[in-house]
Design a protein around this motif. Structure first.
Motif, short mmCIF file in Angstrom:
data_model
loop_
_atom_site.label_atom_id
_atom_site.label_comp_id
_atom_site.label_asym_id
_atom_site.label_seq_id
_atom_site.Cartn_x
_atom_site.Cartn_y
_atom_site.Cartn_z
N PRO A 181 8.87 0.79 -8.52
CA PRO A 181 7.76 -0.16 -8.40
C PRO A 181 8.06 -1.22 -7.33
O PRO A 181 9.22 -1.46 -7.00
N TYR A 239 5.79 3.47 -3.09
CA TYR A 239 6.14 3.06 -4.44
C TYR A 239 5.63 4.09 -5.44
O TYR A 239 4.73 4.86 -5.16
N ALA A 256 1.87 -3.97 -4.19
CA ALA A 256 1.29 -2.83 -4.92
C ALA A 256 -0.12 -2.53 -4.42
O ALA A 256 -0.48 -1.37 -4.17
#
Length: 171
Positions: A135, A130, A119
């Motif tokens: 996610p 993403y 992330a």
């Protein structure tokens, strides 16, 4: 002159595949960095959406992408180049590509940083993959759950690119 090598580097989006593959290729004397996603980007119209769930058309385009990349890897290797082929190859996609290139004795490297690292890296780069509906933990979990433990698995969450490259080239 040394024999050309074939190194396959896979992992989720933002795992560092492109950066590491480029650095590995630069460390080899006669080499190619083969980016599997370039074949997807060549499609001007009609590209299927690649996401957590792939419809029939996306599956067909993904197979085509892998076929083209394997063909290119084989041709470069036959011409005496070491090939560093990177792409998102998870589960049966990895085993299919490895089987197809088995006669070239590929070195398989799976970059598997944790979802938080994916992330953060995704946020820090210009291209993001993403989002709310996709996610990083979806790909990270799929990689761990669906991919057989073949090759060298590296949790690169706390490693520099140089450290990852050294580990790959040491084997």
């Amino acid at each position: 002159m040394s024999q050309p090598r074939l190194i396959l580097i896979t992992g989720a989006m933002a795992a560092g595949k492109s950066t590491v593959a480029q650095a590995v290729a630069e460390a080899l004397p006669k080499s190619v960095h083969l980016r599997g996603d370039v074949f997807r980007r060549m499609i001007v119209n009609g590209a299927a959406v690649m996401g957590p769930v792939l419809d029939d058309e996306a599956q067909a385009q993904l197979r085509l992408r892998h076929d083209l990349a394997c063909d290119a890897a084989r041709r470069y290797h036959a011409a005496g180049f070491s090939v560093v082929y990177q792409d998102i190859l998870i589960g049966r996609h990895l085993t299919d590509v490895v089987a197809r290139l088995a006669d070239l004795d590929p070195r398989i490297v799976v970059l598997c940083p944790d979802a938080a690292t994916l992330a953060r890296r995704d946020r820090e780069r210009s291209k993001t993959g993403y989002g709310e509906g996709f996610p990083p933990d979806i790909l990270a979990d799929a990689l761990v759950r669906e991919t057989p433990r073949i090759g060298l698995w590296i949790d690169s969450s706390q490693m520099t690119v140089g450290e990852v490259v050294a580990r790959i080239l040491a084997g």
